[in-house]
Design a protein around this motif. Structure first.
Motif, PDB file in Angstrom:
ATOM      1  N   ASP A 228      24.840   1.160 -25.566  1.00 30.51           N
ATOM      2  CA  ASP A 228      25.147   1.920 -24.357  1.00 30.51           C
ATOM      3  C   ASP A 228      26.050   1.093 -23.446  1.00 30.51           C
ATOM      4  O   ASP A 228      25.847  -0.117 -23.276  1.00 30.51           O
ATOM      5  CB  ASP A 228      23.863   2.265 -23.594  1.00 30.51           C
ATOM      6  N   GLY A 229      27.032   1.766 -22.840  1.00 27.34           N
ATOM      7  CA  GLY A 229      27.905   1.103 -21.883  1.00 27.34           C
ATOM      8  C   GLY A 229      27.271   1.061 -20.505  1.00 27.34           C
ATOM      9  O   GLY A 229      26.191   1.612 -20.261  1.00 27.34           O
ATOM     10  N   ALA A 230      27.954   0.382 -19.579  1.00 31.66           N
ATOM     11  CA  ALA A 230      27.404   0.185 -18.239  1.00 31.66           C
ATOM     12  C   ALA A 230      27.173   1.500 -17.515  1.00 31.66           C
ATOM     13  O   ALA A 230      26.201   1.639 -16.766  1.00 31.66           O
ATOM     14  CB  ALA A 230      28.354  -0.697 -17.431  1.00 31.66           C
ATOM     15  N   PHE A 231      28.062   2.494 -17.713  1.00 30.20           N
ATOM     16  CA  PHE A 231      27.889   3.769 -17.022  1.00 30.20           C
ATOM     17  C   PHE A 231      26.610   4.468 -17.466  1.00 30.20           C
ATOM     18  O   PHE A 231      25.919   5.092 -16.652  1.00 30.20           O
ATOM     19  CB  PHE A 231      29.104   4.677 -17.255  1.00 30.20           C
ATOM     20  N   VAL A 232      26.295   4.376 -18.749  1.00 26.63           N
ATOM     21  CA  VAL A 232      25.055   4.985 -19.243  1.00 26.63           C
ATOM     22  C   VAL A 232      23.848   4.165 -18.789  1.00 26.63           C
ATOM     23  O   VAL A 232      22.826   4.720 -18.359  1.00 26.63           O
ATOM     24  CB  VAL A 232      25.094   5.099 -20.780  1.00 26.63           C
ATOM     25  N   ARG A 233      23.965   2.845 -18.843  1.00 20.13           N
ATOM     26  CA  ARG A 233      22.847   1.985 -18.431  1.00 20.13           C
ATOM     27  C   ARG A 233      22.526   2.160 -16.944  1.00 20.13           C
ATOM     28  O   ARG A 233      21.385   1.974 -16.524  1.00 20.13           O
ATOM     29  CB  ARG A 233      23.160   0.514 -18.709  1.00 20.13           C
ATOM     30  N   ALA A 234      23.547   2.531 -16.147  1.00 22.02           N
ATOM     31  CA  ALA A 234      23.347   2.688 -14.700  1.00 22.02           C
ATOM     32  C   ALA A 234      22.895   4.087 -14.322  1.00 22.02           C
ATOM     33  O   ALA A 234      22.723   4.377 -13.130  1.00 22.02           O
ATOM     34  CB  ALA A 234      24.635   2.347 -13.959  1.00 22.02           C
ATOM     35  N   SER A 235      22.696   4.963 -15.300  1.00 26.65           N
ATOM     36  CA  SER A 235      22.340   6.346 -14.991  1.00 26.65           C
ATOM     37  C   SER A 235      21.090   6.420 -14.117  1.00 26.65           C
ATOM     38  O   SER A 235      20.087   5.767 -14.379  1.00 26.65           O
ATOM     39  CB  SER A 235      22.104   7.123 -16.293  1.00 26.65           C
ATOM     40  N   GLY A 236      21.190   7.200 -13.051  1.00 23.86           N
ATOM     41  CA  GLY A 236      20.108   7.312 -12.091  1.00 23.86           C
ATOM     42  C   GLY A 236      20.171   6.259 -11.007  1.00 23.86           C
ATOM     43  O   GLY A 236      19.385   6.293 -10.053  1.00 23.86           O
ATOM     44  N   GLY A 237      21.110   5.320 -11.130  1.00 25.42           N
ATOM     45  CA  GLY A 237      21.233   4.238 -10.152  1.00 25.42           C
ATOM     46  C   GLY A 237      22.674   4.049  -9.710  1.00 25.42           C
ATOM     47  O   GLY A 237      23.409   5.005  -9.504  1.00 25.42           O
TER      48      GLY A 237
END
Length: 456
Positions: A228-237
């Protein structure tokens, strides 16, 4: 539309905050807009849109002068009518396109994109200086302030934290841009979600794409599994993109698409994934200046700088030194006591090219060199003119071990800076030249504020 110079994009006036939308203010007045070249030979040129018909074309008398050889001398006109904009083609050779269709006349909203020849124009809100009352708080997250300038910054951050508005933080290295981003996240409704930091300047383009957007197994050599890239890892945040000015133009185009559509396609994947993130970006460079140079896309700049906050350097807010030092010492389990006297005089007199990060390094070094010290007054503080061209000198007014530490620190800085500059800022080349491990060299460069650190 008032005429702008065709040779340069007009940058925002210096201020604590500018906005490119009504994100933080409410107004009954129609949005004040400008026409910006977002792609094409004249990328970055702009002109304000007013109530009078104004002309776009290659003629020198046009309000927005283009050099595109597929644009007519007097190609189109545009004017504001209430909250919308009336566009008319003036009998141009290649026509004016809106949403892929040729138009002779059309009424378009703010945000509309027009195509003339090889040039794309977008109706964008003008940057407006926002007047804010200084915050009554002296702290926002880990940002500590007594100065008026920083309390104005805190006031804007407090307002911005209440929504998902995109914020661009600009300021010199070491002014605390990551601290501001983290404080925005912690004060927002997304505080329970992840806070993901990407230093765009520390990654080559190939790795940056994978780090931001992710990849699937087999997408490239070494991609042994899905990631997972950073945009997916940051989902919800919140995702914090630091050093945006270093992102190549090709990558900027893909980043813009992700921001606009809130969907991301991992490298090598066929399908896109929805993302739900709040974006905070930062740069040590003036991004509007990069737009002028043609190295940063204006459409991405406007997407990022919905609210643009300028973090002031420490030399312009020296009254913040006292509370910042107090907090730094408290984190080390020490009671600073009265932050005053000769030690404070040394700190006040310094120019602080490395800003708050340099101040932290000075205090950390003083604590290390002052065994048994429990207060600020007992610290052995030595503020070195690290960025001067003075020759290295041996101090004899302090104990031998302290003098040796000061001399070695100064030598280390001068050596690293010269090698880094001689290699044109290429860390790999500097590592080969110096015989140092690349990772260790990067750590040393950060320690001496030669390159941005993780909390810039």
């Amino acid at each position: 539309m008032s005429k702008e110079s065709p040779d340069r994009y007009r940058t925002d006036p210096p201020s604590v905050v500018t906005v490119h939308s009504e994100a933080l203010v409410t107004s009954a007045k129609p949005a004040r807009c400008q026409l910006v070249v977002v792609d094409g030979p004249d990328m970055g040129r702009a002109a304000n849109i007013d109530q009078d018909d104004s002309i776009v074309g290659t003629d020198d008398d046009c309000d927005l002068v283009l050099t595109d050889d597929r644009v007519s001398r007097r190609h189109m006109s545009i004017r504001i009518d209430g909250g919308r904009f009336i566009v008319r083609d003036l009998g141009s050779r290649n026509g004016t396109l809106y949403e892929g269709s040729l138009v002779s006349a059309a009424t378009v909203p703010a945000g509309a994109t027009l195509k003339l020849g090889k040039t794309f124009l977008r109706v964008q809100p003008r940057p407006e200086v926002m007047e804010v009352a200084p915050s009554q708080s002296r702290r926002f997250g880990d940002l500590v302030a007594e100065s008026l300038a920083m309390r104005e910054v805190i006031a804007v951050l407090e307002l911005s934290a209440e929504s998902d508005v995109t914020v661009l933080l600009e300021g010199e290295t070491g002014t605390g841009k990551e601290l501001a981003a983290r404080a925005l996240h912690d004060a927002s409704p997304r505080r329970a979600g992840p806070f993901v930091v990407i230093d765009c300047g520390a990654l080559p383009e190939t790795l940056l794409e994978s780090e931001l957007f992710g990849h699937v197994r087999g997408a490239f050599t070494g991609a042994a599994q899905n990631r997972d890239g950073a945009f997916v890892r940051a989902s919800g945040g919140t995702i914090f993109l630091d050093e945006l000015a270093t992102v190549p133009l090709q990558m900027q185009a893909r980043l813009l698409r992700v921001i606009e559509e809130r969907r991301v396609r991992p490298v090598g994947a066929d399908e896109e994934r929805d993302i739900d993130v709040r974006l905070v970006a930062a740069s040590t460079d003036d991004l509007s200046g990069k737009v002028t140079e043609g190295t940063f896309r204006p459409d991405l700049y406007y997407r990022l700088s919905v609210v643009k906050v300028q973090l002031p350097p420490l030399r312009s807010r020296r009254e913040d030194i006292v509370p910042v030092v107090g907090v730094m010492m408290k984190r080390r389990g020490m009671d600073a006591g009265a932050v005053s006297g000769a030690n404070l005089d040394r700190l006040i007199a310094h120019s602080w090219p490395g800003n708050v990060r340099e101040l932290r390094n000075v205090i950390e070094r003083a604590i290390a060199l002052s065994p048994g010290a429990t207060t600020f007054a007992e610290l052995r503080i030595a503020v070195q003119p690290l960025h001067s061209e003075e020759t290295l000198t041996v101090r004899t007014d302090i104990p031998y071990s302290d003098a040796k530490a000061v001399l070695l620190n100064a030598f280390e800085f001068h050596y690293l800076r010269d090698v880094f500059n001689r290699c044109d800022g290429n860390i790999s080349a500097a590592a080969r030249e110096s015989g140092l491990d690349r990772k260790h060299l990067r750590s040393l460069l950060r320690r001496h504020d030669i390159i941005p650190g993780k909390d810039s």
